[in-house]
Scaffold this motif. Structure first.
Motif, PDB file in Angstrom:
ATOM      1  N   THR A   1      -5.281  42.879  35.311  1.00 51.02           N
ATOM      2  CA  THR A   1      -5.402  43.949  36.305  1.00 51.02           C
ATOM      3  C   THR A   1      -5.570  43.366  37.703  1.00 51.02           C
ATOM      4  OG1 THR A   1      -7.821  44.142  36.148  1.00 51.02           O
ATOM      5  CG2 THR A   1      -6.494  45.419  34.578  1.00 51.02           C
ATOM      6  N   GLN A   2      -5.851  42.059  37.773  1.00 57.47           N
ATOM      7  CA  GLN A   2      -6.063  41.392  39.053  1.00 57.47           C
ATOM      8  C   GLN A   2      -4.872  40.501  39.391  1.00 57.47           C
ATOM      9  OE1 GLN A   2      -8.755  41.988  41.044  1.00 57.47           O
ATOM     10  NE2 GLN A   2      -9.314  43.524  39.483  1.00 57.47           N
ATOM     11  N   PRO A   3      -4.493  40.421  40.666  1.00 55.06           N
ATOM     12  CA  PRO A   3      -3.383  39.544  41.049  1.00 55.06           C
ATOM     13  C   PRO A   3      -3.798  38.075  40.985  1.00 55.06           C
ATOM     14  CG  PRO A   3      -4.386  40.492  43.009  1.00 55.06           C
ATOM     15  CD  PRO A   3      -5.045  41.158  41.827  1.00 55.06           C
ATOM     16  N   LEU A   4      -2.801  37.232  40.863  1.00 56.24           N
ATOM     17  CA  LEU A   4      -3.005  35.796  40.924  1.00 56.24           C
ATOM     18  C   LEU A   4      -2.538  35.331  42.297  1.00 56.24           C
ATOM     19  CD1 LEU A   4      -3.529  32.952  39.806  1.00 56.24           C
ATOM     20  CD2 LEU A   4      -1.224  32.998  38.830  1.00 56.24           C
ATOM     21  N   LYS A   5      -3.484  34.851  43.105  1.00 50.72           N
ATOM     22  CA  LYS A   5      -3.160  34.466  44.475  1.00 50.72           C
ATOM     23  C   LYS A   5      -3.623  33.039  44.743  1.00 50.72           C
ATOM     24  CE  LYS A   5      -3.392  35.972  49.287  1.00 50.72           C
ATOM     25  NZ  LYS A   5      -3.842  37.014  50.241  1.00 50.72           N
ATOM     26  N   ILE A   6      -2.682  32.189  45.126  1.00 46.90           N
ATOM     27  CA  ILE A   6      -2.971  30.810  45.517  1.00 46.90           C
ATOM     28  C   ILE A   6      -2.168  30.527  46.772  1.00 46.90           C
ATOM     29  CG2 ILE A   6      -3.010  28.398  44.800  1.00 46.90           C
ATOM     30  CD1 ILE A   6      -2.727  29.317  41.926  1.00 46.90           C
ATOM     31  N   ASN A   7      -2.828  30.072  47.802  1.00 45.94           N
ATOM     32  CA  ASN A   7      -2.141  29.775  49.055  1.00 45.94           C
ATOM     33  C   ASN A   7      -1.595  28.352  49.065  1.00 45.94           C
ATOM     34  OD1 ASN A   7      -2.754  32.337  50.207  1.00 45.94           O
ATOM     35  ND2 ASN A   7      -4.788  31.595  50.776  1.00 45.94           N
ATOM     36  N   ARG A   8      -0.539  28.166  49.824  1.00 43.00           N
ATOM     37  CA  ARG A   8      -0.006  26.809  49.995  1.00 43.00           C
ATOM     38  C   ARG A   8      -1.115  25.901  50.527  1.00 43.00           C
ATOM     39  NH1 ARG A   8       3.892  23.064  51.204  1.00 43.00           N
ATOM     40  NH2 ARG A   8       3.670  22.021  53.221  1.00 43.00           N
ATOM     41  N   GLY A   9      -1.268  24.770  49.919  1.00 48.46           N
ATOM     42  CA  GLY A   9      -2.299  23.815  50.320  1.00 48.46           C
ATOM     43  C   GLY A   9      -3.586  23.928  49.536  1.00 48.46           C
ATOM     44  N   ASP A  10      -3.768  25.034  48.793  1.00 49.13           N
ATOM     45  CA  ASP A  10      -4.954  25.149  47.947  1.00 49.13           C
ATOM     46  C   ASP A  10      -4.856  24.172  46.778  1.00 49.13           C
ATOM     47  OD1 ASP A  10      -5.971  27.164  49.500  1.00 49.13           O
ATOM     48  OD2 ASP A  10      -5.508  28.789  48.106  1.00 49.13           O
ATOM     49  N   PRO A  11      -5.992  23.662  46.287  1.00 50.51           N
ATOM     50  CA  PRO A  11      -5.939  22.784  45.110  1.00 50.51           C
ATOM     51  C   PRO A  11      -5.358  23.535  43.910  1.00 50.51           C
ATOM     52  CG  PRO A  11      -8.075  22.646  46.194  1.00 50.51           C
ATOM     53  CD  PRO A  11      -7.352  23.807  46.813  1.00 50.51           C
ATOM     54  N   LEU A  12      -4.378  22.928  43.284  1.00 44.88           N
ATOM     55  CA  LEU A  12      -3.744  23.526  42.110  1.00 44.88           C
ATOM     56  C   LEU A  12      -4.382  22.983  40.833  1.00 44.88           C
ATOM     57  CD1 LEU A  12      -1.481  25.547  41.503  1.00 44.88           C
ATOM     58  CD2 LEU A  12       0.125  23.614  41.424  1.00 44.88           C
ATOM     59  N   PHE A  13      -4.606  21.672  40.810  1.00 48.39           N
ATOM     60  CA  PHE A  13      -5.300  21.042  39.684  1.00 48.39           C
ATOM     61  C   PHE A  13      -5.707  19.633  40.087  1.00 48.39           C
ATOM     62  CE2 PHE A  13      -0.739  20.374  39.034  1.00 48.39           C
ATOM     63  CZ  PHE A  13      -0.648  19.004  38.857  1.00 48.39           C
ATOM     64  N   TYR A  14      -6.518  19.008  39.220  1.00 46.90           N
ATOM     65  CA  TYR A  14      -6.916  17.613  39.390  1.00 46.90           C
ATOM     66  C   TYR A  14      -6.209  16.756  38.345  1.00 46.90           C
ATOM     67  CZ  TYR A  14     -11.114  19.393  41.864  1.00 46.90           C
ATOM     68  OH  TYR A  14     -11.979  20.018  42.725  1.00 46.90           O
ATOM     69  N   ILE A  15      -6.049  15.460  38.683  1.00 49.83           N
ATOM     70  CA  ILE A  15      -5.620  14.455  37.720  1.00 49.83           C
ATOM     71  C   ILE A  15      -6.723  13.405  37.636  1.00 49.83           C
ATOM     72  CG2 ILE A  15      -4.003  12.573  37.273  1.00 49.83           C
ATOM     73  CD1 ILE A  15      -2.693  15.109  36.669  1.00 49.83           C
ATOM     74  N   ASN A  16      -7.126  13.105  36.414  1.00 48.91           N
ATOM     75  CA  ASN A  16      -8.113  12.060  36.171  1.00 48.91           C
ATOM     76  C   ASN A  16      -7.447  10.961  35.353  1.00 48.91           C
ATOM     77  OD1 ASN A  16     -10.387  11.253  33.787  1.00 48.91           O
ATOM     78  ND2 ASN A  16     -10.985  10.952  35.902  1.00 48.91           N
ATOM     79  N   PHE A  17      -7.682   9.703  35.714  1.00 45.67           N
ATOM     80  CA  PHE A  17      -7.050   8.585  35.030  1.00 45.67           C
ATOM     81  C   PHE A  17      -8.087   7.790  34.244  1.00 45.67           C
ATOM     82  CE2 PHE A  17      -4.425   9.376  38.827  1.00 45.67           C
ATOM     83  CZ  PHE A  17      -3.221   9.687  38.195  1.00 45.67           C
ATOM     84  N   GLU A  18      -7.837   7.602  32.952  1.00 45.29           N
ATOM     85  CA  GLU A  18      -8.698   6.799  32.090  1.00 45.29           C
ATOM     86  C   GLU A  18      -8.115   5.401  31.982  1.00 45.29           C
ATOM     87  OE1 GLU A  18      -9.707   8.752  28.317  1.00 45.29           O
ATOM     88  OE2 GLU A  18      -8.742  10.525  29.170  1.00 45.29           O
ATOM     89  N   THR A  19      -8.949   4.397  32.207  1.00 49.01           N
ATOM     90  CA  THR A  19      -8.511   3.002  32.192  1.00 49.01           C
ATOM     91  C   THR A  19      -9.269   2.221  31.140  1.00 49.01           C
ATOM     92  OG1 THR A  19     -10.145   2.338  33.836  1.00 49.01           O
ATOM     93  CG2 THR A  19      -8.022   3.144  34.672  1.00 49.01           C
ATOM     94  N   MET A  20      -8.853   1.000  30.964  1.00 43.85           N
ATOM     95  CA  MET A  20      -9.549   0.092  30.048  1.00 43.85           C
ATOM     96  C   MET A  20      -9.734  -1.241  30.748  1.00 43.85           C
ATOM     97  SD  MET A  20     -10.848   0.163  27.074  1.00 43.85           S
ATOM     98  CE  MET A  20     -11.439  -0.887  25.752  1.00 43.85           C
ATOM     99  N   PRO A  21     -10.968  -1.727  30.985  1.00 44.25           N
ATOM    100  CA  PRO A  21     -12.255  -1.054  30.750  1.00 44.25           C
ATOM    101  C   PRO A  21     -12.397   0.212  31.611  1.00 44.25           C
ATOM    102  CG  PRO A  21     -12.555  -3.411  31.183  1.00 44.25           C
ATOM    103  CD  PRO A  21     -11.164  -3.077  31.571  1.00 44.25           C
ATOM    104  N   GLN A  22     -13.341   1.051  31.216  1.00 41.75           N
ATOM    105  CA  GLN A  22     -13.468   2.356  31.839  1.00 41.75           C
ATOM    106  C   GLN A  22     -13.995   2.315  33.264  1.00 41.75           C
ATOM    107  OE1 GLN A  22     -15.878   4.518  29.040  1.00 41.75           O
ATOM    108  NE2 GLN A  22     -14.160   4.950  27.678  1.00 41.75           N
TER     109      GLN A  22
END
Length: 259
Positions: free
Chosen positions: A183-204
């Motif tokens: 019932t609610q719109p989905l609104k995201i403006n240009r430049g807003d954070p869309l998602f994060y990326i996290n990188f797992e390494t070895m060793p951590q």
């Protein structure tokens, strides 16, 4: 260090030192200027005057430094609809004022078939993006909701991502959203954070440096070799070792900056 899709396969090898280099590039450079480069998470201006401020806490700093932000490339203002036959669809509420043409938006954004939704009556929409991340060492990338960014108007649903090894499975990212309150719109403006990326390494505890990469012929051929596998088989993780066997020695070649 050997490449591997499983961290446990690297445990008997000498530990690497220094930061891990993660490369990124756009698999479709057309219109690439609209896409923001990945950026390390940095909060707004923080209080660092007090010795006990959270912004000076090593644990907080360490966590925040491991997240990279991908920003929305254009304005989205969408309404969930059903046509006269009950088929789900999307309406662009910006109409003629929209910065992106309806045809182009339709090429990038779509609702997955209703039978593929994870939950009944909770639509899933997907936004295709050209970002691909690569590494020459064992690295897993996890795609997450931008939970450290405050929004006055929360989105009417949840983002879900995934986790996969970018050293053997470089693939274009997809932003997926489950629309709980239609019932609610989905609104995201240009430049807003869309998602994060996290990188797992070895060793951590190794740091991560993200740099734009050259699209070499070997990299392009390898990406094409594995692209679209999800359209033909289920459980694509079973293909990781086969892909690893065909992988060129080097994927990451930092892009040379023009003088």
């Amino acid at each position: 260090m050997e490449l591997s899709v499983r961290f446990e396969n690297t445990r008997d090898l000498p530990a690497s030192s220094g930061p891990v280099t993660v490369g990124w590039f756009l698999n479709d450079p057309k219109g690439g200027v609209i896409y923001y480069p990945p950026e390390r998470f940095r909060g707004a201006e923080k209080n660092k005057l007090h010795a006990k401020s959270a912004s000076r806490c090593p644990a907080v700093i360490n966590l925040e430094s491991r997240y990279f932000v991908i920003r929305c490339p254009y304005d989205l203002n969408l309404e969930f609809i059903r046509d006269k036959d009950g088929k789900p669809g999307l309406r662009n509420l910006n109409g003629d004022a929209s910065g992106i043409r309806a045809k182009k938006l339709g090429e990038k954004l779509h609702i997955t078939p209703e039978r593929e939704w994870r939950y009944p009556d909770i639509p899933t929409i997907q936004l295709s993006l050209p970002y691909i991340f690569i590494s020459d060492e064992p690295v897993y990338a996890s795609q997450l909701s931008p939970f450290m960014h405050f929004t006055k108007n929360p989105m009417p649903g949840t983002i879900f991502g995934g986790r996969f090894p970018i050293n053997v499975w470089p693939r274009p990212l997809m932003w997926a959203f489950e629309w709980h309150d239609t019932t609610q719109p989905l609104k995201i403006n240009r430049g807003d954070p869309l998602f994060y990326i996290n990188f797992e390494t070895m060793p951590q505890d190794r740091g991560v440096v993200v740099t734009e990469a050259e699209v070499t012929p070997e990299l392009k051929d390898y990406v094409e070799y594995i692209s679209g596998a999800v359209n033909y088989v289920n459980q694509t993780f079973s293909l990781f070792e086969q892909a690893e066997a065909a992988r060129p020695k080097t994927l990451v070649t930092p892009k040379k900056r023009r003088e």
